[in-house]
Design an enzyme around this catalytic site. Sequence first.
Site, PDB file in Angstrom:
ATOM      1  N   HIS A  39      -8.225  -4.493  -1.693  1.00  0.00           N
ATOM      2  CA  HIS A  39      -6.910  -4.023  -1.271  1.00  0.00           C
ATOM      3  C   HIS A  39      -6.417  -4.762  -0.031  1.00  0.00           C
ATOM      4  O   HIS A  39      -5.212  -4.926   0.162  1.00  0.00           O
ATOM      5  CB  HIS A  39      -6.980  -2.521  -1.006  1.00  0.00           C
ATOM      6  N   ASP A  40      -7.332  -5.206   0.794  1.00  0.00           N
ATOM      7  CA  ASP A  40      -6.960  -5.929   2.016  1.00  0.00           C
ATOM      8  C   ASP A  40      -6.260  -7.246   1.735  1.00  0.00           C
ATOM      9  O   ASP A  40      -5.720  -7.872   2.657  1.00  0.00           O
ATOM     10  CB  ASP A  40      -8.198  -6.212   2.872  1.00  0.00           C
ATOM     11  N   ASP A  49      -8.388  -5.582  -6.346  1.00  0.00           N
ATOM     12  CA  ASP A  49      -7.980  -4.340  -5.686  1.00  0.00           C
ATOM     13  C   ASP A  49      -8.265  -3.140  -6.596  1.00  0.00           C
ATOM     14  O   ASP A  49      -7.634  -2.977  -7.631  1.00  0.00           O
ATOM     15  CB  ASP A  49      -6.483  -4.407  -5.358  1.00  0.00           C
ATOM     16  N   SER A  56       0.841  -1.186   0.000  1.00  0.00           N
ATOM     17  CA  SER A  56       0.000   0.000   0.000  1.00  0.00           C
ATOM     18  C   SER A  56       0.885   1.249   0.000  1.00  0.00           C
ATOM     19  O   SER A  56       1.807   1.345  -0.799  1.00  0.00           O
ATOM     20  CB  SER A  56      -0.965  -0.039   1.183  1.00  0.00           C
TER      21      SER A  56
END
Length: 403
Positions: free
Chosen positions: A351-352, A318, A147
């Site tokens: 995204h996690d 994502d 990230s």
Amino acid sequence: MTTKNTIDLGEFQFLSGESIPSLEVAYETYGEFDGDNAVLICHALTGSSHVARRPDAGDETAGQARAWWGDVVGPGKAIDTSEYYVVCANAPGSCYGTTGPSSENPETGEPYGTDFPPVTVGDWTRAQRALLDELGVGRLRAVIGGSVGGMNVLDWLRRFPDDVDRAGAVATAGRLDPQCLALDTVARRAITADPNWNGGQYYDGPDPEEGLARARQIGHIMYLSKASMARKFGRRSAGRETVREEPPDPAAAFFPYREVESYLDYQAEKFTDRFDANSYLYMTRAMDDFDLSAGYESDADALAAFEGELLALSFTGDWHFTVEQSEALAEACREGGVDVAHHVVESDHGHDAFLVEPEKVGPPLSELLEEGISGRTITDTDTDSSPNETDSFAPVHTSLFSE
């Protein structure tokens, strides 16, 4: 062998030109340093230096304040701390031990609040370099992050290209796109519109919990995908036993309190217990400000001095940092003559995924550390294909490193 410590780096001048008389950096190390086995890990937006489990660390805190990559980093794991000397430092501007807005200003005896200097990803990198100097670490075997921590990795490659052998940029990009910039703006406005924010000087009064809660909820929506939200929540009611403490408006009591609402409220409550609202403002602004090409003609130009190897790792679900953005980064590397491989993971976690799917993240990072990226690129999405003999690269679905 693990350590948890804080070091005072003395006076620190930020890239904004402003200085503070003392920058304390909280950091943890794992394993033993043998001169060429150091791996720096860069945490994400609300992460901490506590990247791996320690015998003396319990689960007294929530979220990423715990060992946020404990299934990836540790003895016998993908980033093996019995082989590598792993360092993770909390970034300036955060609230997990490194100097930030909630820290005491030694000149006034009061918390800095919004008098704290503006912070950039470049300031994180420079503070990490200074910490490594104090630890006696020169060249890094690798720098790895996900990230905005991946942006931190990219900044290392343009700022200190001779100090890194290999790099892993996970679920990241050379810059945020306008949609994510817009959502971050709304999240920050939620904080600053909270009456308790008080211009950032709230440390002697009530915290702006409502504003920070809304900001975190926006963040969580960004971190999930449509598919993962449909699977996890659907349109289901949270049930009769799960009731809002206070409905937001009288009519709300007539309608179901859905599981997705309950989840967001729960995550917000946990987050406000552990994170500082001003730090959220500072950290998101640092992420929004990052642009790999700033000061250069292009991303390729920014990375051209790096002579090591870069693994870009992205996830199909994502939409915060997309596969296309990661491929653009890889293409910039090719244009700049940087050895690169782009590994695409099939995932609908959003995204996690880089945090919740260690079984997919670990193997390519382990291969990166052990063997680099040579011989690990193929020309299409068929994992049974033979390695590409040319210098071209292509993203691959499923595991690029499977036998």
